[in-house]
Each structure stands twice: as structure tokens, then as C-alpha cells.
Design a protein around this motif. Structure first.
Motif, PDB file in Angstrom:
ATOM      1  N   ARG A 114       0.830  -1.209   0.000  1.00 46.12           N
ATOM      2  CA  ARG A 114       0.000   0.000   0.000  1.00 46.12           C
ATOM      3  C   ARG A 114       0.865   1.259   0.000  1.00 46.12           C
ATOM      4  O   ARG A 114       0.479   2.281  -0.554  1.00 46.12           O
ATOM      5  CB  ARG A 114      -0.937  -0.003   1.214  1.00 46.12           C
ATOM      6  N   ASP A 195      -9.298  -8.469  11.145  1.00 47.39           N
ATOM      7  CA  ASP A 195      -8.695  -7.869  12.349  1.00 47.39           C
ATOM      8  C   ASP A 195      -9.503  -8.213  13.604  1.00 47.39           C
ATOM      9  O   ASP A 195     -10.744  -8.170  13.585  1.00 47.39           O
ATOM     10  CB  ASP A 195      -8.629  -6.353  12.201  1.00 47.39           C
ATOM     11  N   TYR A 221      -2.727   0.578  12.210  1.00 48.62           N
ATOM     12  CA  TYR A 221      -3.716   1.460  11.592  1.00 48.62           C
ATOM     13  C   TYR A 221      -3.138   2.867  11.458  1.00 48.62           C
ATOM     14  O   TYR A 221      -2.529   3.396  12.399  1.00 48.62           O
ATOM     15  CB  TYR A 221      -4.983   1.564  12.449  1.00 48.62           C
TER      16      TYR A 221
HETATM   17  N1  GLU Z   1      -6.839  -3.573   8.712  1.00 48.33           N
HETATM   18  C1  GLU Z   1      -7.122  -4.426   7.615  1.00 48.33           C
HETATM   19  C2  GLU Z   1      -6.926  -3.711   6.301  1.00 48.33           C
HETATM   20  O1  GLU Z   1      -6.539  -2.591   6.273  1.00 48.33           O
HETATM   21  C3  GLU Z   1      -8.491  -5.069   7.691  1.00 48.33           C
HETATM   22  C4  GLU Z   1      -9.581  -4.147   8.069  1.00 48.33           C
HETATM   23  C5  GLU Z   1     -10.387  -3.648   6.908  1.00 48.33           C
HETATM   24  O2  GLU Z   1     -11.130  -4.425   6.323  1.00 48.33           O
HETATM   25  O3  GLU Z   1     -10.278  -2.473   6.638  1.00 48.33           O
HETATM   26  O4  GLU Z   1      -7.130  -4.281   5.279  1.00 48.33           O
END
Ligand code: GLU
Length: 261
Positions: A114, A195, A221
């Protein structure tokens, strides 16, 4: 004749070069745009209690939504100067890049992949991937999902990590946690992998499902932004808010108020 040709050549060169004028550089600065608009537009989840959900009055609520309000207060002087746009794991990046939102605050983990296409703030929470099963299930570990069916949310980190960790799992994808949860309860799959924070939110008031104790990843996060110089000043401003609200104990207080450990 030669004079005429030379004059024509000069004209063409000058026209093509914009008559020697400096090319005006168009620099976008999202923080300036937000300040001019006097409102920040934030993508938040609505089905990931207690991070992003609608409260009983239909207002955006949760830890992520509250962080967005703190950012609005820090940047624009009022926690009311924020507009929320609902996002899911699969459409949040699209909404960011189409300009629908200025930033994503939606249980989004920082990952190297990302980071190639997004910029991130400092991290404001650490979650971990876990497994939610029906209460009568015998499954205890990730490996036991081999040969079984597991649900993931499209666009989430478990979509990629699960296949690597458990090559013979049958993967069923859903766009929202609400649909994933319904499918697990209806027996369409053996587990949901995502999560712990989000799964706990689903399991909290429901004895028919249980969250297994093991955590398989660290999910940091953070607030996500369009990658590049346009976000630089905005990220600085957001990081300042996160730093202040961490130091003064506000973020912990807010987490506690939502029952987040
Ligand atoms: N924290 C994970 C993600 O960024 C899973 C939570 C979500 O579905 O946003 O993909």
C-alpha cells in the motif's frame, strides 16, 4: 526572403515555448484546499463497530470517526467541520484517488504494498488478524482452515495473507462485514479471517460466534492519503494532531470509551 524565413522560424519557436514565459507549475496542496473549503472530507467505515459505525441516531460514530473530528478541530478549529463519506475496504482507495475524500480513516493497515501507492500518517492503533468462528466450531488455529471455507473482505489485508498462510483454504469474499457475518452465521463458511478489533465488535453481543485467542499479524492502523507532494503539508498537520492527542491521553480515553484495548 531569408529574413522572412528567419522571422517565421522565430515566431514558431516563441509560440511553442509559450513566448518565453515561465511555465506556471500547478501545485496542488490538499491542506490549502481543505482550509479554503473549511471542511475536511473523510472516508470512514460504517460496519466495523467500534471503529466506524452509525450510532442509534444515525450519526457516524466510532474511534475512527472520533479521530476525524479531532483532526478537523486541530486543522480547522472545530470538530464539526468534517464531512463523512462511507467507504469499504474495496472502494476506499478509489474514493481517495477520485477526489471524493481527502483522507481515509477506516481501520486501514500500513503495508509495504500500500505504501507504493499511498502515503500514511503515524500509526494510531495496532490490531492483529484473528479468526471468528461459530461457537460450536472445533477450529482452533489458522492451519485447521486447510480444506475448509473461510470468509475474507475484498480489499482487506487478510485477502492476500490468508491464501499464503493456508494454501488449501476455500476463500469466499464479501464487500462488507455485515454480509460476511450473516454468511458465517448462515453456515456458508467455517470462519471469518480479519482484524481482531472488528471481529470482536461482531462477537461482543452474540453468543453464537466466538473469537479465537491467537493473533497472526500486526496491523498498524494509520490515516491514508494520496501519494505525493500534494499531501505533504496535510500529513504534517494530521501527525501533529495524533501526537498531541496521544500525549495528552485523549486517544486512550476515546479508545476506552469504545471498549477498545
Ligand atoms: N486492517 C485491515 C486492512 O486494512 C483489515 C480491516 C479492513 O477491512 O479495513 O485491510
Amino acid at each position: 526572403m531569408l529574413k522572412k524565413v528567419l522571422l517565421l522560424l522565430c515566431f514558431v519557436v516563441l509560440t511553442c515555448c509559450g513566448c518565453g514565459k515561465k511555465t506556471e507549475e500547478i501545485t496542488v496542496n490538499t491542506l490549502n484546499e481543505i482550509t479554503k473549503r473549511d471542511e475536511i472530507i473523510v472516508g470512514v467505515k460504517t460496519d466495523t463497530y467500534p471503529f466506524g459505525y452509525y450510532d442509534e441516531k444515525g450519526h457516524f460514530a466510532g474511534y475512527d470517526a472520533t479521530l476525524a473530528r479531532l483532526i478537523a478541530r486541530g486543522i480547522l478549529g472545530s470538530d464539526k467541520k468534517v464531512k463523512f463519506v462511507p467507504v469499504t475496504a474495496s472502494d476506499r482507495m478509489m474514493k481517495l484517488y477520485s477526489g471524493d475524500i481527502d483522507m481515509i480513516i477506516a481501520t486501514m493497515s500500513v503495508t509495504p504494498k500500500r505504501q507504493e501507492i499511498l502515503d500514511f500518517s503515524a500509526s494510531y492503533y495496532t490490531a492483529g488478524q484473528a479468526i471468528l468462528v461459530r461457537s460450536d466450531s472445533n477450529i482452533k488455529t489458522l492451519k485447521e482452515l486447510n480444506g475448509k471455507r473461510a470468509i475474507i473482505i475484498f480489499g482487506s489485508t487478510s485477502e492476500s495473507s490468508l491464501r499464503t498462510a493456508v494454501p488449501n483454504v476455500g476463500i469466499i469474499g464479501y464487500k462488507t462485514y455485515t454480509d460476511a457475518y450473516k454468511a458465517l452465521k448462515a453456515g456458508k463458511a467455517d470462519a471469518i479471517v480479519s482484524d481482531d478489533t472488528i471481529l470482536l465488535g461482531l462477537a461482543l453481543k452474540d453468543d453464537s460466534v466466538k473469537l479465537l485467542p491467537k493473533r497472526y499479524t500486526k496491523e498498524l492502523y494509520a490515516v491514508a492519503f494520496r501519494k505525493g507532494s500534494e499531501s505533504k503539508e496535510l500529513i504534517k498537520a494530521v501527525n501533529k494532531v495524533i501526537e498531541i492527542e496521544t500525549k495528552n491521553g485523549n486517544l486512550i480515553k476515546i479508545r476506552n470509551s469504545f471498549g477498545i484495548k
